[in-house]
Structure formats: C-alpha cells, structure tokens
Design an enzyme around this catalytic site. Structure first.
Site, PDB file in Angstrom:
ATOM      1  N   ARG A  93       0.866  -1.182   0.000  1.00 52.91           N
ATOM      2  CA  ARG A  93       0.000   0.000   0.000  1.00 52.91           C
ATOM      3  C   ARG A  93       0.901   1.230   0.000  1.00 52.91           C
ATOM      4  NH1 ARG A  93       2.426   1.941   3.636  1.00 52.91           N
ATOM      5  NH2 ARG A  93       0.907   3.614   3.586  1.00 52.91           N
ATOM      6  N   GLY A  94       0.242   2.407  -0.119  1.00 51.66           N
ATOM      7  CA  GLY A  94       1.006   3.641  -0.322  1.00 51.66           C
ATOM      8  C   GLY A  94       1.069   3.881  -1.821  1.00 51.66           C
ATOM      9  N   ALA A  95       0.727   5.113  -2.231  1.00 56.80           N
ATOM     10  CA  ALA A  95       0.531   5.376  -3.660  1.00 56.80           C
ATOM     11  C   ALA A  95       1.709   4.942  -4.553  1.00 56.80           C
ATOM     12  CB  ALA A  95       0.209   6.858  -3.856  1.00 56.80           C
ATOM     13  N   ARG A 101      -7.569  -0.419  -6.786  1.00 58.50           N
ATOM     14  CA  ARG A 101      -7.817   0.711  -5.878  1.00 58.50           C
ATOM     15  C   ARG A 101      -7.991   1.976  -6.722  1.00 58.50           C
ATOM     16  NH1 ARG A 101      -4.262   1.245  -0.628  1.00 58.50           N
ATOM     17  NH2 ARG A 101      -6.221   2.139   0.124  1.00 58.50           N
ATOM     18  N   GLN A 134      -1.910   2.480   9.818  1.00 59.29           N
ATOM     19  CA  GLN A 134      -0.629   2.573   9.094  1.00 59.29           C
ATOM     20  C   GLN A 134       0.398   3.379   9.898  1.00 59.29           C
ATOM     21  OE1 GLN A 134      -3.640   3.125   7.734  1.00 59.29           O
ATOM     22  NE2 GLN A 134      -3.734   2.483   5.604  1.00 59.29           N
ATOM     23  N   ASP A 149      -2.058  10.822  -2.311  1.00 52.46           N
ATOM     24  CA  ASP A 149      -2.460   9.784  -3.273  1.00 52.46           C
ATOM     25  C   ASP A 149      -2.798  10.368  -4.635  1.00 52.46           C
ATOM     26  OD1 ASP A 149      -3.014   8.510  -0.492  1.00 52.46           O
ATOM     27  OD2 ASP A 149      -2.921   6.882  -1.952  1.00 52.46           O
ATOM     28  N   ASN A 180      -5.453  12.357   0.335  1.00 51.98           N
ATOM     29  CA  ASN A 180      -4.539  11.529   1.126  1.00 51.98           C
ATOM     30  C   ASN A 180      -5.366  10.774   2.163  1.00 51.98           C
ATOM     31  OD1 ASN A 180      -1.831  10.635   1.762  1.00 51.98           O
ATOM     32  ND2 ASN A 180      -1.981  11.825   3.635  1.00 51.98           N
TER      33      ASN A 180
HETATM   34  O1  MRU Z   1      -4.513   3.120   2.159  1.00 54.43           O
HETATM   35  P1  MRU Z   1      -3.040   3.365   2.009  1.00 54.43           P
HETATM   36  O2  MRU Z   1      -2.239   2.802   3.148  1.00 54.43           O
HETATM   37  O3  MRU Z   1      -2.524   2.929   0.668  1.00 54.43           O
HETATM   38  O4  MRU Z   1      -2.911   4.950   2.077  1.00 54.43           O
HETATM   39  C1  MRU Z   1      -1.629   5.513   1.983  1.00 54.43           C
HETATM   40  C2  MRU Z   1      -1.609   6.980   2.078  1.00 54.43           C
HETATM   41  O5  MRU Z   1      -2.628   7.633   2.173  1.00 54.43           O
HETATM   42  C3  MRU Z   1      -0.279   7.645   1.936  1.00 54.43           C
HETATM   43  O6  MRU Z   1      -0.201   8.798   2.710  1.00 54.43           O
HETATM   44  C4  MRU Z   1      -0.060   8.023   0.459  1.00 54.43           C
HETATM   45  O7  MRU Z   1      -0.322   6.927  -0.363  1.00 54.43           O
HETATM   46  C5  MRU Z   1       1.324   8.511   0.212  1.00 54.43           C
HETATM   47  S1  MRU Z   1       2.533   7.233   0.369  1.00 54.43           S
HETATM   48  C6  MRU Z   1       4.032   7.912  -0.055  1.00 54.43           C
END
Ligand code: MRU
Length: 338
Positions: free
Chosen positions: A48-50, A83, A188, A229, A239
C-alpha cells in the site's frame, strides 16, 4: 531501512512483496508469480502507499506479460480495478502499456517490461531523495514534526516522501522528533510508520488521531508533513482519511502544513480535488476494534479510505520538481519548477 516493500527477484523470476498486514508483529513476504497475486496484495493492503502500489502494479504487468499481449491486457484491466484513488497506479500501468506498444515485432516483451518496471522503481527512490533534500530545507534545525498514515520507505520504492523529508533532515544534521497519528482504522501510522522510524533509530511517538489538536495547542508541533495519493492541478490533495482534519487543525494553530509527493502522484488533468474518486473500503475495517471487540452489526459504519484537503490549507507541496506554494497552478510545470 533494510526492508523493501517491493522487490523483484531476478533469480526466482518473481515479485517479492513485504506483507504489510503482518507488520510490526511479523516480517513476512508474499511471492508473486502472476498478476492476480499482485492485484490481491494491492486490494488487501499487503502492499500500500501510492508509489508502492504503482511500482507493484508495474511488476504485476511483467508477470502478466508471460502469456503475451492478450494476457497483458487482461492483467492491466485487473490491476487497474484494485484501488481507485492513488493516481500512481494508473500512471504506472499507462507507462508500462506504452512501453509494451513500443516493443518491435519479434522483440522480447517481457524483457522490455521488466526493464521499464525496474526503471519506475529506481526513479521513485531517486525522486524521494530529491524531494527529501528540497523539503528538509523547510524544517528548522530542531523541530517536532507530525505525520499521518505511512508515507515512508514502506509506501514507496524506498526512503519515503513525507518520512523521506524527515530522513533527509536528519542527514543534514537536524534534530527532528516525529509524532505519528495511529491512523484509524488500518493503523498505518501505529503499525508501519512507527516501526520503520524506530528501525532507523528516530525519536518517534505515536498518538491517537484525536490527540493531534491537543498536542498542537501545547505548542509541541512545528510542522505537519504528509504524503498524497492524488494532487489536482489547483493543489487540492487526496490523502489518507484524517489528513483534512490535520490540515484544519494546523491552520488554527498557525503550523505549516506540507505535502510531499513524487510527480507520479500529480494528476494535472484534474482541475480540482472534487473529481477525485475516494475509495470506500469494507466497514469491517472500522467494525473490528483493537482487542478483538466488534461494533454490533446493527450499527452502520462509514469507511472512506481518503479525504481531500483543499489547496488553501496547504502551505507547500514538495516534489522532485520543486517546492510549490499557493496559489498553485500545477498544470504548467515548466514555469513552476524551483
Ligand atoms: O490506504 P493506504 O495505506 O494505501 O494509504 C496511503 C496513504 O494515504 C499515503 O499517505 C499516500 O499513499 C502517500 S505514500 C508515499
């Protein structure tokens, strides 16, 4: 940090994903040999994380290309559906499909796609390092920074965006204390950011999401730094849910609110954040409480995974292309690079 969220294993010809659902209790890996495995890992938040989602999907297409062009299209359709909010996913898949189209007749599709996916991974790390250097300049020599969710090495190719800025500040000899929201419902912040920062020896304190205002009022926070994101061309930022609340609190307490993100997170085709699709995840994530308790099924829950912070609450957006300040017009980058 010694762990990699996404790693290609040349010898095993497979994608190795750090299973983030198990952290911090266990370090376990998922070995993906087909695109479906990658798609499930993205949907289930194992990765996870963009930026990490985009990188994983790029390698997912390498795995999907094994059966040739038609299998590649099916893999792309599957991965695109995982997603909806992080634009990096669509950006990476688009880039990989462009590369596939450029493979000459009789060329080696899989080899070319693997080369492209590795490039995406390496470029992401490089962009994190550059935005780290640019972003750290915004922090005082001694400061306490609040972050939300995980925008660190675990969410990227490595190093991190928001947490990369903090890492870069320390590399410049700055004394940075980090506060991190636990980030309900998937935690997270509590599980991932605290773990990766502690692994690297940072002074890190976890707070419940509801404590941020009290901490700010006590004068304990000098800056808020979060990831993103998707960023629209007017500077609206999608985000992790709770980011908007933090931005409002930061404004009330006159604390700078910074967003750090690679250019692959910018969606300059979007005029504003109003058109960003916000993922709604299963209510089970909210219903299941720490300690194994459950909110009764007769009670409704609402579980949007992201929110949109309007540009007017954002002090600056840090990217590898520069640091942008309001009024944002990110549609024409060439004039805005600093
Ligand atoms: O649902 P997630 O854990 O994928 O959400 C992640 C976030 O919102 C992060 O802040 C975003 O993706 C930036 S990661 C460098």
């Amino acid at each position: 940090m010694e762990y990699h969220a996404v790693r290609w294993d040349d010898e095993g010809d497979m994608l190795v994903l750090l299973d983030q659902r198990e952290l911090p209790s266990r370090v376990e890996h998922i070995l993906c040999r087909d695109a479906e495995c990658v798609a499930r890992a993205i949907e289930g938040l194992a990765v996870r994380g963009a930026p990490a989602i985009g990188i994983a999907a790029a390698f997912g297409l390498v795995l999907g290309a094994r059966g040739g062009g038609s299998e590649l299209s099916a893999a792309a359709r599957r991965l695109v559906s995982t997603r909806p909010t992080a634009v990096n996913l669509f950006w990476a898949i688009g880039r990989m499909l462009d590369r596939a189209l450029a493979v000459p007749e009789g060329g080696d599709l899989k080899k070319d796609l693997l080369e492209e996916a590795k490039k995406i991974l390496e470029e992401d790390i490089a962009s994190n390092k550059t935005m780290g250097i640019l972003g750290q300049a915004l922090l005082p020599r001694r400061c306490s920074v609040l972050s939300h969710c995980n925008a660190g090495a675990l969410a990227t190719g490595g190093f991190g965006t928001a947490l990369g800025v903090i890492r870069a500040a320390r590399e410049q000899g700055k004394d940075v204390k980090v506060f991190i929201d636990e980030t309900r419902p998937v935690l997270q912040g509590a599980r991932l950011s605290s773990w990766e920062l502690a692994e690297d020896g940072f002074d890190v304190t976890v707070i419940c999401d509801s404590m941020a205002g009290a901490l700010m009022r006590k004068g304990k926070i000098d800056a808020v730094i979060v990831g993103a994101d998707r960023i629209a061309s007017n500077g609206d930022v999608a985000n992790k849910i709770g980011t908007y609340t933090l931005a409002v609190l930061a404004k009330e307490h006159c604390i700078p609110f910074y967003v750090a993100a690679p250019w692959s997170t910018f969606d300059t085709a979007l005029a504003s954040g109003e058109d960003i699709v916000i993922e709604e995840r299963s209510g089970e994530e909210v219903r299941l409480l720490p300690g194994g308790q459950r909110i009764p099924d007769s009670v409704k829950v609402w579980n949007p995974a992201f929110d949109v912070t309007p540009a007017e609450l954002v002090t600056a957006i840090i990217s590898e292309r520069g640091v942008f300040r309001a009024p944002f017009d990110l549609s024409d980058m060439s004039e805005k690079e600093s």
